[in-house]
Design a protein around this motif. Sequence first.
Motif, PDB file in Angstrom:
ATOM      1  N   PRO A 210      15.584  21.188  11.862  1.00 47.43           N
ATOM      2  CA  PRO A 210      16.526  22.180  12.634  1.00 47.43           C
ATOM      3  C   PRO A 210      16.487  23.282  13.705  1.00 47.43           C
ATOM      4  CG  PRO A 210      14.254  22.986  11.019  1.00 47.43           C
ATOM      5  CD  PRO A 210      14.408  21.247  11.245  1.00 47.43           C
ATOM      6  N   ASN A 211      16.875  23.692  13.697  1.00 42.61           N
ATOM      7  CA  ASN A 211      17.746  24.602  15.047  1.00 42.61           C
ATOM      8  C   ASN A 211      17.145  26.522  14.430  1.00 42.61           C
ATOM      9  OD1 ASN A 211      18.851  26.835  16.643  1.00 42.61           O
ATOM     10  ND2 ASN A 211      20.633  26.583  16.751  1.00 42.61           N
ATOM     11  N   PRO A 212      16.441  26.050  15.469  1.00 36.17           N
ATOM     12  CA  PRO A 212      14.888  27.750  15.670  1.00 36.17           C
ATOM     13  C   PRO A 212      15.939  29.153  16.109  1.00 36.17           C
ATOM     14  CG  PRO A 212      14.400  26.360  17.261  1.00 36.17           C
ATOM     15  CD  PRO A 212      15.518  25.496  16.208  1.00 36.17           C
ATOM     16  N   LYS A 213      17.580  29.156  16.105  1.00 39.04           N
ATOM     17  CA  LYS A 213      17.758  30.109  16.279  1.00 39.04           C
ATOM     18  C   LYS A 213      19.065  30.651  15.449  1.00 39.04           C
ATOM     19  CE  LYS A 213      17.071  31.376  21.546  1.00 39.04           C
ATOM     20  NZ  LYS A 213      17.745  30.587  22.235  1.00 39.04           N
ATOM     21  N   LEU A 214      18.830  29.630  14.557  1.00 40.71           N
ATOM     22  CA  LEU A 214      20.239  29.762  13.483  1.00 40.71           C
ATOM     23  C   LEU A 214      18.744  30.530  12.359  1.00 40.71           C
ATOM     24  CD1 LEU A 214      21.466  26.840  11.976  1.00 40.71           C
ATOM     25  CD2 LEU A 214      22.454  28.789  12.987  1.00 40.71           C
ATOM     26  N   PRO A 215      19.141  31.774  11.382  1.00 33.25           N
ATOM     27  CA  PRO A 215      18.434  32.926  10.875  1.00 33.25           C
ATOM     28  C   PRO A 215      17.442  31.994  10.150  1.00 33.25           C
ATOM     29  CG  PRO A 215      20.875  32.982   9.955  1.00 33.25           C
ATOM     30  CD  PRO A 215      20.672  32.312  11.016  1.00 33.25           C
ATOM     31  N   LYS A 216      16.263  32.509  10.227  1.00 29.02           N
ATOM     32  CA  LYS A 216      15.113  31.534   9.348  1.00 29.02           C
ATOM     33  C   LYS A 216      15.059  32.165   7.468  1.00 29.02           C
ATOM     34  CE  LYS A 216      11.475  30.787  11.488  1.00 29.02           C
ATOM     35  NZ  LYS A 216       9.465  30.717  11.625  1.00 29.02           N
ATOM     36  N   LEU A 217      15.271  31.332   7.499  1.00 32.05           N
ATOM     37  CA  LEU A 217      15.550  31.441   5.392  1.00 32.05           C
ATOM     38  C   LEU A 217      14.409  31.356   4.522  1.00 32.05           C
ATOM     39  CD1 LEU A 217      18.275  28.891   5.139  1.00 32.05           C
ATOM     40  CD2 LEU A 217      18.257  31.135   5.881  1.00 32.05           C
ATOM     41  N   ASP A 218      14.755  32.549   3.703  1.00 34.12           N
ATOM     42  CA  ASP A 218      13.863  32.557   2.553  1.00 34.12           C
ATOM     43  C   ASP A 218      14.397  32.536   0.944  1.00 34.12           C
ATOM     44  OD1 ASP A 218      11.888  33.592   1.211  1.00 34.12           O
ATOM     45  OD2 ASP A 218      11.889  35.546   1.582  1.00 34.12           O
ATOM     46  N   PRO A 219      13.642  31.178   0.588  1.00 35.20           N
ATOM     47  CA  PRO A 219      14.391  30.953  -0.115  1.00 35.20           C
ATOM     48  C   PRO A 219      14.370  31.848  -1.662  1.00 35.20           C
ATOM     49  CG  PRO A 219      13.148  29.177   0.780  1.00 35.20           C
ATOM     50  CD  PRO A 219      12.775  29.680   1.190  1.00 35.20           C
ATOM     51  N   LYS A 220      13.362  32.218  -1.509  1.00 40.08           N
ATOM     52  CA  LYS A 220      12.697  33.392  -2.370  1.00 40.08           C
ATOM     53  C   LYS A 220      14.071  33.564  -3.803  1.00 40.08           C
ATOM     54  CE  LYS A 220       9.202  36.291  -4.349  1.00 40.08           C
ATOM     55  NZ  LYS A 220       9.130  37.617  -3.348  1.00 40.08           N
ATOM     56  N   ASP A 221      13.437  33.423  -4.548  1.00 43.53           N
ATOM     57  CA  ASP A 221      14.381  34.196  -5.672  1.00 43.53           C
ATOM     58  C   ASP A 221      15.820  33.733  -5.712  1.00 43.53           C
ATOM     59  OD1 ASP A 221      12.020  35.438  -7.348  1.00 43.53           O
ATOM     60  OD2 ASP A 221      12.462  37.264  -6.424  1.00 43.53           O
ATOM     61  N   GLY A 222      16.561  32.856  -5.241  1.00 48.12           N
ATOM     62  CA  GLY A 222      17.147  32.457  -4.865  1.00 48.12           C
ATOM     63  C   GLY A 222      18.281  33.193  -3.631  1.00 48.12           C
ATOM     64  N   PHE A 223      17.589  33.048  -2.574  1.00 46.91           N
ATOM     65  CA  PHE A 223      17.744  33.586  -0.891  1.00 46.91           C
ATOM     66  C   PHE A 223      17.935  34.938  -1.174  1.00 46.91           C
ATOM     67  CE2 PHE A 223      18.626  29.363  -1.224  1.00 46.91           C
ATOM     68  CZ  PHE A 223      18.190  28.788  -0.140  1.00 46.91           C
TER      69      PHE A 223
ATOM     70  N   ASP B 265      17.092  18.452  -3.442  1.00 48.51           N
ATOM     71  CA  ASP B 265      17.580  18.540  -5.107  1.00 48.51           C
ATOM     72  C   ASP B 265      16.051  19.345  -4.980  1.00 48.51           C
ATOM     73  OD1 ASP B 265      16.331  18.156  -7.671  1.00 48.51           O
ATOM     74  OD2 ASP B 265      16.610  16.164  -8.232  1.00 48.51           O
ATOM     75  N   PRO B 266      15.308  20.382  -5.387  1.00 45.11           N
ATOM     76  CA  PRO B 266      14.725  20.843  -5.242  1.00 45.11           C
ATOM     77  C   PRO B 266      13.404  20.744  -5.924  1.00 45.11           C
ATOM     78  CG  PRO B 266      16.713  22.418  -6.349  1.00 45.11           C
ATOM     79  CD  PRO B 266      16.704  21.624  -6.492  1.00 45.11           C
ATOM     80  N   ALA B 267      13.825  19.865  -7.443  1.00 40.02           N
ATOM     81  CA  ALA B 267      12.692  19.246  -8.223  1.00 40.02           C
ATOM     82  C   ALA B 267      11.652  18.023  -7.436  1.00 40.02           C
ATOM     83  CB  ALA B 267      13.052  18.608  -9.127  1.00 40.02           C
ATOM     84  N   THR B 268      12.547  17.319  -6.179  1.00 41.53           N
ATOM     85  CA  THR B 268      11.869  16.684  -5.338  1.00 41.53           C
ATOM     86  C   THR B 268      11.888  16.536  -4.714  1.00 41.53           C
ATOM     87  OG1 THR B 268      14.122  15.370  -5.318  1.00 41.53           O
ATOM     88  CG2 THR B 268      13.032  14.486  -6.931  1.00 41.53           C
ATOM     89  N   GLY B 269      12.379  18.404  -3.562  1.00 45.13           N
ATOM     90  CA  GLY B 269      11.703  18.384  -2.592  1.00 45.13           C
ATOM     91  C   GLY B 269      12.943  17.381  -1.193  1.00 45.13           C
ATOM     92  N   GLN B 270      13.567  16.362  -2.362  1.00 44.45           N
ATOM     93  CA  GLN B 270      14.759  15.775  -0.830  1.00 44.45           C
ATOM     94  C   GLN B 270      15.672  15.767  -1.145  1.00 44.45           C
ATOM     95  OE1 GLN B 270      12.482  12.372   0.195  1.00 44.45           O
ATOM     96  NE2 GLN B 270      11.379  13.781  -0.708  1.00 44.45           N
TER      97      GLN B 270
ATOM     98  N   ALA C  25      17.242  23.184   4.930  1.00 42.32           N
ATOM     99  CA  ALA C  25      16.422  23.375   5.909  1.00 42.32           C
ATOM    100  C   ALA C  25      17.529  21.974   6.349  1.00 42.32           C
ATOM    101  CB  ALA C  25      15.361  23.042   5.452  1.00 42.32           C
ATOM    102  N   GLY C  26      18.281  21.578   6.712  1.00 36.01           N
ATOM    103  CA  GLY C  26      18.649  20.509   7.147  1.00 36.01           C
ATOM    104  C   GLY C  26      18.947  21.238   8.894  1.00 36.01           C
ATOM    105  N   CYS C  27      18.960  22.628   8.712  1.00 34.17           N
ATOM    106  CA  CYS C  27      19.546  22.678   9.773  1.00 34.17           C
ATOM    107  C   CYS C  27      19.298  24.700  10.251  1.00 34.17           C
ATOM    108  CB  CYS C  27      21.430  23.825   9.442  1.00 34.17           C
ATOM    109  SG  CYS C  27      22.497  22.483  10.033  1.00 34.17           S
ATOM    110  N   HIS C  28      18.543  25.424   8.843  1.00 30.87           N
ATOM    111  CA  HIS C  28      18.050  26.074   9.436  1.00 30.87           C
ATOM    112  C   HIS C  28      16.276  25.893   8.720  1.00 30.87           C
ATOM    113  CE1 HIS C  28      21.665  29.582   9.100  1.00 30.87           C
ATOM    114  NE2 HIS C  28      21.529  28.381   8.401  1.00 30.87           N
ATOM    115  N   GLU C  29      15.812  26.960   9.791  1.00 29.06           N
ATOM    116  CA  GLU C  29      14.214  26.894   9.580  1.00 29.06           C
ATOM    117  C   GLU C  29      14.253  27.800   8.344  1.00 29.06           C
ATOM    118  OE1 GLU C  29      12.098  28.101  12.940  1.00 29.06           O
ATOM    119  OE2 GLU C  29      12.149  25.555  13.602  1.00 29.06           O
TER     120      GLU C  29
END
Length: 194
Positions: free
Chosen positions: A131-144, A176-181, A186-190
């Motif tokens: 991922p690109n650290p210049k993109l906003p870092k994401l917090d996935p908690k509670d549906g972002f 897939d959140p179930a498998t983390g795969q 996260a393919g772009c954002h940290e």
Amino acid sequence: MKISYLASSVLAISLAVAAACGGGQPTTEPPVETAAPSSDMPDPPATAVPTSEPAASASAAPTAETPPPPPAKKAWKDMTADEKKKFMATDVMPAMAKTFGEFDAKEFGKFECVTCHGDAGKGDKATFKMPNPKLPKLDPKDGFKKHAAKHQKDLDFMMQKVTPQMAQLIGAQPFDPATGQGFGCAGCHEMVKK
Ligand code: HEC
Ligand code: HEC
């Protein structure tokens, strides 16, 4: 196999039709020899039409419906670094420039490798590492939730358009959140560490 067989029989039929029409005997039934692959012949009315045009289009119809053979494109994961660069330029950029441009023409009027890749997409030594650290870092908690407050529109765009389209472009399974795969944000954002 099936497709090429079909294609060759279509070709054979078109040739036969062409020959029949070229023979200048528009009203005759197709010659018996051409009926050799008998059951494959188009309906007699189609080939018996006096002018070559309808006959040609009738025999061309199956070709139009047959999807073109898939180009022997390499899968993204099997590409070399150079092939990936090329693919990004020819396939990813145009598609994504359109998607981002439609979302916000002003912000993304200028759409480049660095829009996604940040510093890793700059200069001769660009690694294009994601991922690109210049993109906003994401917090996935509670549906972002954290991002939804200020950026609901961006969030929807990212979830509904960008991520699925990017996954599709590189032939990846969606995350897939179930498998983390799979390919996801996260393919772009940290992501923030939990
Ligand atoms: C829409 C966002 C986006 C744009 C624009 C974009 N890329 Fe990418 N690129 C990605 C993503 C996401 C990946 C990682 C794909 C994966 O998970 O394998 C990637 C990966 C790459 C890789 C492979 C990196 C590695 O570590 O294997 C290269 C090389 C690359 N991009 C080059 C480019 C070039 C050159 C451009 C501009 C012509 C470009 N990209 C534009 C999103 C983008
Ligand atoms: C293909 C790469 C890519 C993927 C995948 C991706 N994003 Fe983004 N995201 C971007 C880019 C590029 C921007 C725009 C950054 C800018 O404004 O320069 C962005 C911006 C955002 C913003 C706006 C932040 C702001 O401050 O305006 C949010 C929020 C966001 N992304 C969330 C997500 C979420 C959530 C996902 C997963 C569902 C996701 N992104 C997946 C590339 C990506």
